[in-house]
Write a protein that holds these residues in place. Structure first.
Motif, PDB file in Angstrom:
ATOM      1  N   SER A  19       0.941  -1.175  -0.124  1.00  0.00           N
ATOM      2  CA  SER A  19      -0.115  -0.181   0.062  1.00  0.00           C
ATOM      3  C   SER A  19       0.843   1.312   0.074  1.00  0.00           C
ATOM      4  CB  SER A  19      -1.053  -0.136   1.054  1.00  0.00           C
ATOM      5  OG  SER A  19      -1.815   1.025   1.168  1.00  0.00           O
ATOM      6  N   SER A  20       0.037   2.478   0.211  1.00  0.00           N
ATOM      7  CA  SER A  20       1.087   3.562   0.251  1.00  0.00           C
ATOM      8  C   SER A  20       0.560   4.391   1.282  1.00  0.00           C
ATOM      9  CB  SER A  20       1.528   4.232  -1.181  1.00  0.00           C
ATOM     10  OG  SER A  20       0.023   4.727  -1.464  1.00  0.00           O
ATOM     11  N   PHE A  21       1.254   5.463   1.635  1.00  0.00           N
ATOM     12  CA  PHE A  21       0.678   6.693   2.587  1.00  0.00           C
ATOM     13  C   PHE A  21      -0.278   7.478   1.695  1.00  0.00           C
ATOM     14  CE2 PHE A  21       4.085   5.529   5.470  1.00  0.00           C
ATOM     15  CZ  PHE A  21       3.448   5.602   6.787  1.00  0.00           C
ATOM     16  N   GLY A  22      -0.075   7.544   0.312  1.00  0.00           N
ATOM     17  CA  GLY A  22      -0.902   8.160  -0.467  1.00  0.00           C
ATOM     18  C   GLY A  22      -2.203   7.472  -0.524  1.00  0.00           C
ATOM     19  N   LEU A  23      -2.358   6.192  -0.625  1.00  0.00           N
ATOM     20  CA  LEU A  23      -3.629   5.482  -0.475  1.00  0.00           C
ATOM     21  C   LEU A  23      -4.198   5.805   0.952  1.00  0.00           C
ATOM     22  CD1 LEU A  23      -3.099   2.171  -2.464  1.00  0.00           C
ATOM     23  CD2 LEU A  23      -4.667   3.964  -2.842  1.00  0.00           C
ATOM     24  N   TRP A  24      -3.379   5.654   1.963  1.00  0.00           N
ATOM     25  CA  TRP A  24      -4.086   5.684   3.405  1.00  0.00           C
ATOM     26  C   TRP A  24      -4.461   6.950   3.652  1.00  0.00           C
ATOM     27  CZ3 TRP A  24      -1.840   7.688   8.151  1.00  0.00           C
ATOM     28  CH2 TRP A  24      -2.858   7.095   9.404  1.00  0.00           C
ATOM     29  N   PHE A  25      -3.973   7.924   3.383  1.00  0.00           N
ATOM     30  CA  PHE A  25      -4.356   9.091   3.638  1.00  0.00           C
ATOM     31  C   PHE A  25      -5.640   9.612   2.744  1.00  0.00           C
ATOM     32  CE2 PHE A  25      -0.203  10.226   5.538  1.00  0.00           C
ATOM     33  CZ  PHE A  25      -0.770  10.660   6.839  1.00  0.00           C
ATOM     34  N   GLY A  26      -5.331   9.213   1.453  1.00  0.00           N
ATOM     35  CA  GLY A  26      -6.711   9.569   0.465  1.00  0.00           C
ATOM     36  C   GLY A  26      -7.771   8.906   0.696  1.00  0.00           C
ATOM     37  N   GLN A  52      -6.168   9.323  -8.292  1.00  0.00           N
ATOM     38  CA  GLN A  52      -7.556   9.780  -8.553  1.00  0.00           C
ATOM     39  C   GLN A  52      -7.744  10.925  -7.586  1.00  0.00           C
ATOM     40  OE1 GLN A  52      -9.675   8.438 -11.325  1.00  0.00           O
ATOM     41  NE2 GLN A  52      -7.629   8.559 -11.965  1.00  0.00           N
ATOM     42  N   ASN A  53      -6.942  11.426  -6.881  1.00  0.00           N
ATOM     43  CA  ASN A  53      -7.212  12.611  -5.820  1.00  0.00           C
ATOM     44  C   ASN A  53      -7.780  13.893  -6.380  1.00  0.00           C
ATOM     45  OD1 ASN A  53      -6.311  11.172  -3.549  1.00  0.00           O
ATOM     46  ND2 ASN A  53      -4.216  12.251  -3.311  1.00  0.00           N
ATOM     47  N   ASP A  54      -7.809  14.106  -7.744  1.00  0.00           N
ATOM     48  CA  ASP A  54      -8.267  15.125  -8.195  1.00  0.00           C
ATOM     49  C   ASP A  54      -9.938  15.033  -8.366  1.00  0.00           C
ATOM     50  OD1 ASP A  54      -7.684  13.062 -10.091  1.00  0.00           O
ATOM     51  OD2 ASP A  54      -7.753  14.577 -11.746  1.00  0.00           O
ATOM     52  N   LYS A  55     -10.341  13.574  -8.551  1.00  0.00           N
ATOM     53  CA  LYS A  55     -11.780  13.341  -8.762  1.00  0.00           C
ATOM     54  C   LYS A  55     -12.443  13.240  -7.406  1.00  0.00           C
ATOM     55  CE  LYS A  55     -11.533  11.983 -13.170  1.00  0.00           C
ATOM     56  NZ  LYS A  55      -9.801  12.033 -13.318  1.00  0.00           N
ATOM     57  N   ILE A  56     -11.593  12.841  -6.380  1.00  0.00           N
ATOM     58  CA  ILE A  56     -11.951  12.954  -5.093  1.00  0.00           C
ATOM     59  C   ILE A  56     -12.166  14.462  -4.774  1.00  0.00           C
ATOM     60  CG2 ILE A  56     -11.712  12.071  -2.626  1.00  0.00           C
ATOM     61  CD1 ILE A  56      -9.778  10.001  -3.759  1.00  0.00           C
ATOM     62  N   VAL A  57     -11.252  15.301  -4.966  1.00  0.00           N
ATOM     63  CA  VAL A  57     -11.463  16.599  -4.292  1.00  0.00           C
ATOM     64  C   VAL A  57     -12.492  17.261  -5.196  1.00  0.00           C
ATOM     65  CG1 VAL A  57     -10.410  18.958  -4.759  1.00  0.00           C
ATOM     66  CG2 VAL A  57      -9.236  17.045  -4.122  1.00  0.00           C
ATOM     67  N   ALA A  58     -12.813  17.053  -6.531  1.00  0.00           N
ATOM     68  CA  ALA A  58     -14.011  17.664  -7.164  1.00  0.00           C
ATOM     69  C   ALA A  58     -15.406  16.969  -6.467  1.00  0.00           C
ATOM     70  CB  ALA A  58     -13.904  17.105  -8.689  1.00  0.00           C
ATOM     71  N   MET A  59     -15.462  15.821  -6.312  1.00  0.00           N
ATOM     72  CA  MET A  59     -16.310  15.147  -5.434  1.00  0.00           C
ATOM     73  C   MET A  59     -16.880  16.127  -4.356  1.00  0.00           C
ATOM     74  SD  MET A  59     -17.356  11.283  -4.543  1.00  0.00           S
ATOM     75  CE  MET A  59     -15.975  11.063  -3.481  1.00  0.00           C
ATOM     76  N   MET A  60     -16.047  16.239  -3.618  1.00  0.00           N
ATOM     77  CA  MET A  60     -16.193  17.029  -2.303  1.00  0.00           C
ATOM     78  C   MET A  60     -16.651  18.271  -2.634  1.00  0.00           C
ATOM     79  SD  MET A  60     -16.300  17.033   1.101  1.00  0.00           S
ATOM     80  CE  MET A  60     -15.206  16.727   2.624  1.00  0.00           C
ATOM     81  N   GLU A  61     -15.947  19.056  -3.525  1.00  0.00           N
ATOM     82  CA  GLU A  61     -16.224  20.129  -3.604  1.00  0.00           C
ATOM     83  C   GLU A  61     -17.713  20.387  -4.476  1.00  0.00           C
ATOM     84  OE1 GLU A  61     -13.146  21.743  -6.283  1.00  0.00           O
ATOM     85  OE2 GLU A  61     -11.857  22.332  -4.401  1.00  0.00           O
ATOM     86  N   ASP A  62     -18.175  19.455  -4.968  1.00  0.00           N
ATOM     87  CA  ASP A  62     -19.614  19.464  -5.575  1.00  0.00           C
ATOM     88  C   ASP A  62     -20.379  19.189  -4.483  1.00  0.00           C
ATOM     89  OD1 ASP A  62     -21.496  19.287  -7.788  1.00  0.00           O
ATOM     90  OD2 ASP A  62     -21.897  17.267  -7.055  1.00  0.00           O
ATOM     91  N   THR A  63     -20.190  18.511  -3.438  1.00  0.00           N
ATOM     92  CA  THR A  63     -21.200  18.378  -2.448  1.00  0.00           C
ATOM     93  C   THR A  63     -21.218  19.732  -1.418  1.00  0.00           C
ATOM     94  OG1 THR A  63     -20.610  15.825  -2.498  1.00  0.00           O
ATOM     95  CG2 THR A  63     -21.553  16.874  -0.354  1.00  0.00           C
ATOM     96  N   MET A  64     -19.985  20.136  -1.085  1.00  0.00           N
ATOM     97  CA  MET A  64     -20.017  21.341  -0.514  1.00  0.00           C
ATOM     98  C   MET A  64     -20.834  22.474  -1.213  1.00  0.00           C
ATOM     99  SD  MET A  64     -18.465  20.782   2.457  1.00  0.00           S
ATOM    100  CE  MET A  64     -18.141  22.288   3.135  1.00  0.00           C
ATOM    101  N   ALA A  65     -20.658  22.541  -2.427  1.00  0.00           N
ATOM    102  CA  ALA A  65     -21.199  23.759  -3.145  1.00  0.00           C
ATOM    103  C   ALA A  65     -22.811  23.609  -3.043  1.00  0.00           C
ATOM    104  CB  ALA A  65     -20.861  23.820  -4.628  1.00  0.00           C
ATOM    105  N   GLY A  66     -23.347  22.204  -2.708  1.00  0.00           N
ATOM    106  CA  GLY A  66     -24.678  22.079  -2.824  1.00  0.00           C
ATOM    107  C   GLY A  66     -25.264  22.530  -1.478  1.00  0.00           C
ATOM    108  N   PHE A  67     -24.728  22.870  -0.566  1.00  0.00           N
ATOM    109  CA  PHE A  67     -25.239  23.383   0.676  1.00  0.00           C
ATOM    110  C   PHE A  67     -25.799  24.650   0.579  1.00  0.00           C
ATOM    111  CE2 PHE A  67     -22.388  20.026   2.686  1.00  0.00           C
ATOM    112  CZ  PHE A  67     -23.131  19.490   3.438  1.00  0.00           C
ATOM    113  N   HIS A  68     -25.374  25.723  -0.010  1.00  0.00           N
ATOM    114  CA  HIS A  68     -25.734  26.832  -0.212  1.00  0.00           C
ATOM    115  C   HIS A  68     -26.074  27.738   1.280  1.00  0.00           C
ATOM    116  CE1 HIS A  68     -26.255  26.054  -4.379  1.00  0.00           C
ATOM    117  NE2 HIS A  68     -27.029  25.218  -4.123  1.00  0.00           N
ATOM    118  N   PHE A  69     -24.939  27.511   2.169  1.00  0.00           N
ATOM    119  CA  PHE A  69     -24.778  28.113   3.331  1.00  0.00           C
ATOM    120  C   PHE A  69     -25.197  29.574   3.162  1.00  0.00           C
ATOM    121  CE2 PHE A  69     -22.112  24.421   4.404  1.00  0.00           C
ATOM    122  CZ  PHE A  69     -22.923  23.752   5.141  1.00  0.00           C
TER     123      PHE A  69
END
Length: 445
Positions: A164-171, A416-433
């Motif tokens: 494995s890798s620390f990249g995988l573990w943290f990600g 695929q960290n860029d995809k994970i970041v995009a997924m998180m940002e899309d979800t956060m944008a949907g809150f409309h705080f």
């Protein structure tokens, strides 16, 4: 004026009062400023339907803004003998404005007051959880990117398994938080509906403008059916609790890994010394107490949905005092989870990873699958390759080739960290705080 909104010409037995009030005076401090906001929206609506005059509204709003400011300064208190936050606010208004202060309760009940207070509190609590989860997510992604080429053993059954890798573990924990935010966003959407105007659960003969209070408080919509609005008490808390438990589950697992990997028997990570504690008799000890407490607190938080469910799951429609007890486990949970998120982000940022783990020959066998795959790729049947490598390991002749090349999506070489970041940002944008915050700002302006 009576200190209880329901009090008439008799006083309740003091022991009955003690038992029924319970911890409301303490817990309602969580709700105080939200009770004021709800009252501001409600009386603004009452003026629009001519149940208050414009001068009365101006006087009431000015006093309520003063009370809100006292809440923000931590100076608001519920006096002895006053039952709850609703009674305290009305008492303060009546002391200052006389009979005018008694008019603010027209068209509502403490039932829909506490409902709107809880929803306003929950919106802010979930915003805090979401933002702190995003802060921890950012730390995990940064560590994943920085350590993407640092290999570590992967385990199954707590046995050394594969590279494995620390990249995988943290990600992995970053993506877990991204999934958790889907639960949090769904809980936020459910909490962001206006129950005000449902009164005791059956509406009012006053021509209340519920759309107006929905707009003034920045809710996405209202709980339309007044009976369902009251049925939402407990249901909202339960669903929010499930979302919080999802975040807590991710944190608890991360904390367990961190404790394990920090121990001398593993030695994969080093926690910052300022984040550890010592022993009273063993001078060498550096204990991962923060992660141990995160684990315990988050395991406790994962019981929250069951606690809420067991309090409210056998109640028919309508309001019951049972629901008061939910506040005792629900309101403090937001601060506990937020604190754990802050601590985890702080330590992850400062955590050091060991880069020479695989120099130890005890980990050589975890490269066996890599060798089996190389033989299979060269044409040997997979089962024959598996047997050949297995016999070499048993004979002690296996030589590990530690140069690996994983290229598929989500593997060591393609995080695929860029995809994970995009997924998180899309979800956060949907809150409309921003809608909620702007509405509250306008109400207080």
């Amino acid at each position: 004026m009576p200190n209880k909104l329901w009090e008439k010409d008799f006083e309740a037995d003091k022991e009955i009062e003690r038992f029924t009030v319970g911890r409301d005076r303490e817990l309602d401090l969580y709700l105080a400023k939200y009770d004021v906001l709800g009252s501001m929206a409600h009386i603004t609506m009452l003026e629009s339907i001519h149940l208050l005059s414009r001068p009365e509204l101006a006087c009431l709003l000015a006093e309520l803004k003063d009370i809100y400011a006292a809440c923000e300064r931590g100076e608001f208190a519920i006096e002895d003998g006053v039952e709850d936050v609703h009674s305290q606010v009305e008492l303060m208004l009546t002391r200052r404005l006389g009979d005018m202060g008694k008019k603010i309760h027209s068209g509502r009940s403490r039932n829909d007051q506490v409902l709107v207070d809880l929803k306003l509190f929950t919106r802010h609590g979930l915003m805090d959880i979401a933002r702190k989860s995003k802060a921890l997510f950012d730390e995990l992604i940064a560590k994943s990117d920085a350590c993407k080429d640092v290999l570590m053993p992967g385990y199954t059954h707590l046995q050394v398994a594969m590279p494995s890798s620390f990249g995988l573990w943290f990600g992995a924990y970053a993506e877990s938080l991204a999934d958790d935010m889907l639960f949090v966003r769904a809980a936020y959407a459910m909490a962001n509906r206006n129950p005000l105007g449902s009164a005791a659960g059956y509406g009012s003969s006053f021509p209340l403008d519920r759309s107006m209070t929905t707009r003034l408080l920045g809710f996405d919509s209202m709980d339309y059916n007044v009976v369902y609005a009251q049925m939402g008490r407990g249901k909202t808390e339960r669903n929010v609790a499930f979302a919080m438990a999802s975040v807590a589950g991710t944190l608890a697992k991360l904390a367990f890994d961190a404790c394990l990997f920090n121990s001398q028997n593993f030695g994969f990570v080093r926690l910052p010394k300022e984040c550890t504690t010592g022993s009273s008799i063993m001078p060498h000890k550096k204990n991962p107490d923060v992660f141990e407490l995160i684990r315990a607190k988050c395991n406790k938080l994962q019981a929250l949905p069951q606690q809420v469910t067991l309090i409210m799951n056998n109640l028919p429609s309508g309001y019951f005092r049972d629901l008061q007890i939910i506040k005792e486990v629900y309101l403090p949970a937001f601060g506990e989870l937020a604190d754990c998120l802050d601590m985890a982000a702080y330590i992850v940022n400062r955590m050091e990873v060991r880069r020479d783990i695989l120099d130890n020959p005890m980990y050589d066998a975890m490269f066996s699958v890599e060798e089996v795959n190389r033989l299979a790729a060269a044409g040997m049947p997979f089962r024959d390759a598996y047997k050949k490598v297995g016999l070499e390991i048993e004979a002690g002749t296996f030589v590990a080739d530690k140069h690996i090349c994983h290229t598929h999506e989500g593997s060591i070489g393609n995080l695929q960290n860029d995809k994970i970041v995009a997924m998180m940002e899309d979800t956060m944008a949907g809150f409309h705080f921003e809608r909620m915050l702007e509405a509250e700002k306008q109400l207080l302006a």
